[in-house]
Design a protein around this motif. Structure first.
Motif, PDB file in Angstrom:
ATOM      1  N   THR A   6      47.673  50.321  53.610  1.00 34.28           N
ATOM      2  CA  THR A   6      46.315  50.067  53.118  1.00 34.28           C
ATOM      3  C   THR A   6      45.316  51.095  53.628  1.00 34.28           C
ATOM      4  O   THR A   6      44.303  51.346  52.990  1.00 34.28           O
ATOM      5  CB  THR A   6      45.832  48.644  53.497  1.00 34.28           C
ATOM      6  OG1 THR A   6      45.984  48.470  54.900  1.00 34.28           O
ATOM      7  CG2 THR A   6      46.620  47.582  52.765  1.00 34.28           C
TER       8      THR A   6
ATOM      9  N   PRO B 212      46.146  47.848  44.976  1.00 33.68           N
ATOM     10  CA  PRO B 212      46.741  47.235  43.780  1.00 33.68           C
ATOM     11  C   PRO B 212      48.053  47.901  43.375  1.00 33.68           C
ATOM     12  O   PRO B 212      48.180  49.132  43.456  1.00 33.68           O
ATOM     13  CB  PRO B 212      45.677  47.455  42.706  1.00 33.68           C
ATOM     14  CG  PRO B 212      44.435  47.815  43.434  1.00 33.68           C
ATOM     15  CD  PRO B 212      44.845  48.427  44.733  1.00 33.68           C
TER      16      PRO B 212
ATOM     17  N   GLY C  76      50.035  30.098  45.412  1.00 30.73           N
ATOM     18  CA  GLY C  76      49.260  31.268  45.837  1.00 30.73           C
ATOM     19  C   GLY C  76      47.936  30.948  46.511  1.00 30.73           C
ATOM     20  O   GLY C  76      47.432  31.734  47.313  1.00 30.73           O
ATOM     21  N   SER C  77      47.361  29.766  46.185  1.00 32.53           N
ATOM     22  CA  SER C  77      46.067  29.453  46.807  1.00 32.53           C
ATOM     23  C   SER C  77      46.240  28.798  48.176  1.00 32.53           C
ATOM     24  O   SER C  77      45.269  28.605  48.905  1.00 32.53           O
ATOM     25  CB  SER C  77      45.238  28.578  45.879  1.00 32.53           C
ATOM     26  OG  SER C  77      46.015  27.493  45.483  1.00 32.53           O
TER      27      SER C  77
ATOM     28  N   ASN D 267      48.896  39.052  49.264  1.00 28.86           N
ATOM     29  CA  ASN D 267      47.618  39.446  48.666  1.00 28.86           C
ATOM     30  C   ASN D 267      46.668  39.953  49.743  1.00 28.86           C
ATOM     31  O   ASN D 267      46.042  40.997  49.592  1.00 28.86           O
ATOM     32  CB  ASN D 267      46.984  38.254  47.937  1.00 28.86           C
ATOM     33  CG  ASN D 267      47.714  37.929  46.651  1.00 28.86           C
ATOM     34  OD1 ASN D 267      48.557  38.707  46.184  1.00 28.86           O
ATOM     35  ND2 ASN D 267      47.417  36.779  46.072  1.00 28.86           N
ATOM     36  N   VAL D 268      46.575  39.198  50.845  1.00 25.73           N
ATOM     37  CA  VAL D 268      45.619  39.548  51.900  1.00 25.73           C
ATOM     38  C   VAL D 268      46.043  40.818  52.631  1.00 25.73           C
ATOM     39  O   VAL D 268      45.227  41.704  52.891  1.00 25.73           O
ATOM     40  CB  VAL D 268      45.481  38.363  52.893  1.00 25.73           C
ATOM     41  CG1 VAL D 268      44.699  38.774  54.132  1.00 25.73           C
ATOM     42  CG2 VAL D 268      44.818  37.182  52.207  1.00 25.73           C
TER      43      VAL D 268
ATOM     44  N   PHE E 130      48.103  43.594  48.684  1.00 30.75           N
ATOM     45  CA  PHE E 130      47.783  43.804  47.267  1.00 30.75           C
ATOM     46  C   PHE E 130      46.281  43.794  46.963  1.00 30.75           C
ATOM     47  O   PHE E 130      45.838  44.500  46.059  1.00 30.75           O
ATOM     48  CB  PHE E 130      48.489  42.762  46.388  1.00 30.75           C
ATOM     49  CG  PHE E 130      49.982  42.716  46.572  1.00 30.75           C
ATOM     50  CD1 PHE E 130      50.723  43.880  46.738  1.00 30.75           C
ATOM     51  CD2 PHE E 130      50.657  41.504  46.582  1.00 30.75           C
ATOM     52  CE1 PHE E 130      52.104  43.838  46.904  1.00 30.75           C
ATOM     53  CE2 PHE E 130      52.025  41.450  46.740  1.00 30.75           C
ATOM     54  CZ  PHE E 130      52.761  42.613  46.903  1.00 30.75           C
ATOM     55  N   ASP E 131      45.501  42.997  47.716  1.00 30.27           N
ATOM     56  CA  ASP E 131      44.052  42.984  47.461  1.00 30.27           C
ATOM     57  C   ASP E 131      43.445  44.348  47.774  1.00 30.27           C
ATOM     58  O   ASP E 131      42.443  44.740  47.185  1.00 30.27           O
ATOM     59  CB  ASP E 131      43.340  41.925  48.318  1.00 30.27           C
ATOM     60  CG  ASP E 131      43.642  40.514  47.845  1.00 30.27           C
ATOM     61  OD1 ASP E 131      44.202  40.373  46.744  1.00 30.27           O
ATOM     62  OD2 ASP E 131      43.323  39.563  48.585  1.00 30.27           O
TER      63      ASP E 131
ATOM     64  N   ARG F  87      52.764  34.347  49.019  1.00 35.18           N
ATOM     65  CA  ARG F  87      51.958  35.044  48.003  1.00 35.18           C
ATOM     66  C   ARG F  87      50.569  35.362  48.573  1.00 35.18           C
ATOM     67  O   ARG F  87      50.073  36.470  48.450  1.00 35.18           O
ATOM     68  CB  ARG F  87      51.882  34.172  46.735  1.00 35.18           C
ATOM     69  CG  ARG F  87      50.769  34.511  45.793  1.00 35.18           C
ATOM     70  CD  ARG F  87      50.743  35.983  45.379  1.00 35.18           C
ATOM     71  NE  ARG F  87      51.701  36.335  44.353  1.00 35.18           N
ATOM     72  CZ  ARG F  87      51.834  37.587  43.898  1.00 35.18           C
ATOM     73  NH1 ARG F  87      51.096  38.587  44.387  1.00 35.18           N
ATOM     74  NH2 ARG F  87      52.727  37.871  42.971  1.00 35.18           N
ATOM     75  N   HIS F  88      49.979  34.379  49.242  1.00 35.32           N
ATOM     76  CA  HIS F  88      48.648  34.591  49.832  1.00 35.32           C
ATOM     77  C   HIS F  88      48.722  35.692  50.902  1.00 35.32           C
ATOM     78  O   HIS F  88      47.876  36.586  50.957  1.00 35.32           O
ATOM     79  CB  HIS F  88      48.146  33.270  50.428  1.00 35.32           C
ATOM     80  CG  HIS F  88      46.786  33.379  51.050  1.00 35.32           C
ATOM     81  ND1 HIS F  88      45.629  33.350  50.315  1.00 35.32           N
ATOM     82  CD2 HIS F  88      46.404  33.544  52.339  1.00 35.32           C
ATOM     83  CE1 HIS F  88      44.602  33.486  51.120  1.00 35.32           C
ATOM     84  NE2 HIS F  88      45.032  33.608  52.359  1.00 35.32           N
TER      85      HIS F  88
ATOM     86  N   THR G 229      57.662  39.300  54.366  1.00 37.66           N
ATOM     87  CA  THR G 229      56.504  38.711  55.057  1.00 37.66           C
ATOM     88  C   THR G 229      56.855  38.532  56.541  1.00 37.66           C
ATOM     89  O   THR G 229      57.837  39.068  57.016  1.00 37.66           O
ATOM     90  CB  THR G 229      56.145  37.370  54.409  1.00 37.66           C
ATOM     91  OG1 THR G 229      57.338  36.597  54.315  1.00 37.66           O
ATOM     92  CG2 THR G 229      55.553  37.575  53.036  1.00 37.66           C
TER      93      THR G 229
ATOM     94  N   THR H 298      53.396  42.685  40.856  1.00 39.57           N
ATOM     95  CA  THR H 298      53.886  42.154  42.125  1.00 39.57           C
ATOM     96  C   THR H 298      54.582  40.827  41.858  1.00 39.57           C
ATOM     97  O   THR H 298      54.024  39.959  41.191  1.00 39.57           O
ATOM     98  CB  THR H 298      52.738  41.921  43.130  1.00 39.57           C
ATOM     99  OG1 THR H 298      51.839  40.922  42.624  1.00 39.57           O
ATOM    100  CG2 THR H 298      51.963  43.215  43.407  1.00 39.57           C
TER     101      THR H 298
END
Ligand code: GLP
Length: 233
Positions: free
Chosen positions: A47, A88, A69-70, A80-81, A84-85, A76-77, A35, A92
């Motif tokens: 992406t 896919p 994650g939230s 995802n952003v 992974f979002d 993690r967030h 990260t 992960t």
């Protein structure tokens, strides 16, 4: 260490992406991911490409203790952003910074690393030479553990939080020993504030005081840096 000099982070992201594509063409199935601001241009390349990652597994380096994650500042967030979002993966993994038993979660994460041997490990570097969240003084053969963040790291990362008091003071991080198990390691660094760390990593002695210097003991490391980060070499 192979050193690739690039003009800027955009070109660096493209180079790193080429290495990942080559790796995947040659059977790589597990990516070790990082990260921070540095890998963002790489994730943009990934992406916006037409490459399918749905057969790939990723294992991330670290997570803040206390964030889930939230939480928007969690790694993690971020993953995802940033990735992974949009692309896919099959699976992960990011350490669980909210586990009730962090010690057990660290052991579990080491098992995950052993079960998913990393083909290509992506790294950034902290201004003090940390990799993952392995701060100066961390054992060069360490496994996943809960680590205290240094003041310099907390200050460097406060830009992502409303105020410095909100920056977690601890993290769960893959150890340097686990990072070195990656078959190939790609470290990226951009900007003048990384120049001392790059100098220490490349030319300095291998010492716990400069965690990234442990990479000198690995036989397949590619370092992608811009002129500013390379300015002290
Ligand atoms: C964070 C992360 C590292 C990252 C480093 C540099 O503390 N744990 O994995 O390499 O800081 O971050 P940046 O790329 O934002 O400079």
């Amino acid at each position: 260490m192979e050193i690739i000099r690039v003009k800027n982070a955009e070109e660096g992201g493209k180079k790193a992406f080429e290495i990942i594509k080559d790796g995947m063409e040659n059977g790589a199935k597990v990516l070790g991911l990082a990260t921070g601001s540095t890998p963002i241009t790489l994730y943009k390349e990934m992406t916006s490409s037409d490459i399918d990652f749905s057969d790939m597994t990723s294992v991330n380096l670290d997570e803040y203790v206390g964030l889930g994650g939230s939480d928007e500042q969690s790694y993690r967030h971020f993953m995802n952003v940033q990735l992974f979002d949009k692309k896919p993966f099959k699976a992960t993994y990011v350490p669980n910074g909210k586990a009730d038993d962090l010690g057990a979660a660290c052991k579990e994460y080491d098992k995950t690393i052993d079960e998913n041997p990393i083909d290509i490990q992506i790294l950034g570097i902290g201004q003090n030479g940390h990799i993952g969240f392995n701060e100066p003084g961390a054992p060069l053969d360490g496994t996943t553990s809960v680590v205290d963040l240094t003041e310099s790291t907390i200050n460097a990362n406060k830009r992502f939080f409303d105020k410095v008091e909100d920056v977690p003071t601890k993290a769960v991080s893959m150890g340097i020993g686990s990072i070195l198990k990656g078959k190939k390691i790609v470290l990226m660094a951009y900007g003048e504030n990384k120049a001392d760390a790059i100098k220490g990593m490349v030319d300095g002695p291998v010492t716990t005081e400069m965690p990234a210097s442990a990479l000198q003991n690995h036989d397949d490391v590619v370092v992608i840096i811009d002129e500013e980060a390379a300015s002290k070499l």
